[in-house]
Write an enzyme that holds these catalytic residues in place. Sequence first.
Site, short mmCIF file in Angstrom:
data_model
loop_
_atom_site.label_atom_id
_atom_site.label_comp_id
_atom_site.label_asym_id
_atom_site.label_seq_id
_atom_site.Cartn_x
_atom_site.Cartn_y
_atom_site.Cartn_z
N PRO A 174 26.28 -3.86 -42.15
CA PRO A 174 26.70 -3.56 -41.02
C PRO A 174 25.47 -3.69 -40.05
CG PRO A 174 27.31 -1.91 -42.39
CD PRO A 174 26.12 -2.57 -42.89
N GLU A 175 25.62 -4.58 -38.77
CA GLU A 175 25.01 -4.98 -37.87
C GLU A 175 25.30 -4.61 -36.59
OE1 GLU A 175 22.98 -8.76 -38.44
OE2 GLU A 175 22.68 -8.35 -40.51
N ASN A 187 19.71 -9.52 -40.79
CA ASN A 187 19.63 -10.82 -41.43
C ASN A 187 20.65 -11.93 -41.15
OD1 ASN A 187 17.22 -10.62 -42.91
ND2 ASN A 187 18.11 -9.37 -44.36
N LYS A 208 22.34 -0.60 -34.17
CA LYS A 208 22.73 -0.42 -35.34
C LYS A 208 23.30 1.05 -35.55
CE LYS A 208 20.35 -4.06 -38.14
NZ LYS A 208 19.53 -4.32 -39.19
#
Length: 200
Positions: A2-3, A176, A53
């Site tokens: 999760p971003e 990422n 985040k």
Amino acid sequence: MPELAEVWYASQRINKYCIEKLFYSVQKSEVSKCAEVIVPFSPFSVSSEARGKELLLTLTDQSKKKKKNSLDSFHILFNFGMTGRWISFNSMEDIPKHAHFIVYGKNKDNGVCYVDQRRFGKWREATSFSSDRGPDPTSEFEDFCHNVQTKLDSNVFNKPICEVLLDQSYFNGIGNYLRAEILYRIDIPPFAQAREVLQG
């Protein structure tokens, strides 16, 4: 993992589900290594806010007899880890096996819970978001730009842009998959020097 986008979406889901509802207790799973949370009042309302985040859950006292000099609200800061997410439930039978933080309605029903199969996510009592993270690029855009632009002389910007995009003190919420998507869409070589890319 999760971003920024997933954490924001989770916050919106919590707020949508919890609006105008009362909750009475919280519970952590037996296997979680995070601290037990003791809410100093009941019932309470639940709201949340996302920043990068991190997700800040706010429990607000809704009891009719508030004690003098007592807290009006209580905050819990969540980092989702690899697979963390929030869901709502109608009854205890609906709560998934990997729910590690549960907020219950009056009869232990109609609540929300934090689900994390890998148990990499964490929570702690807090008064606000972490101070070592930069501004959110979406909700605090001007502050985000200022934070990066005023620090371009820092040695960190000598590194490749693909590394610097993961530095949460500048690019809060980027991980990422977002860095790969960003660099691909604007056709930037991932190993170009960060300073050259950002000044160009």
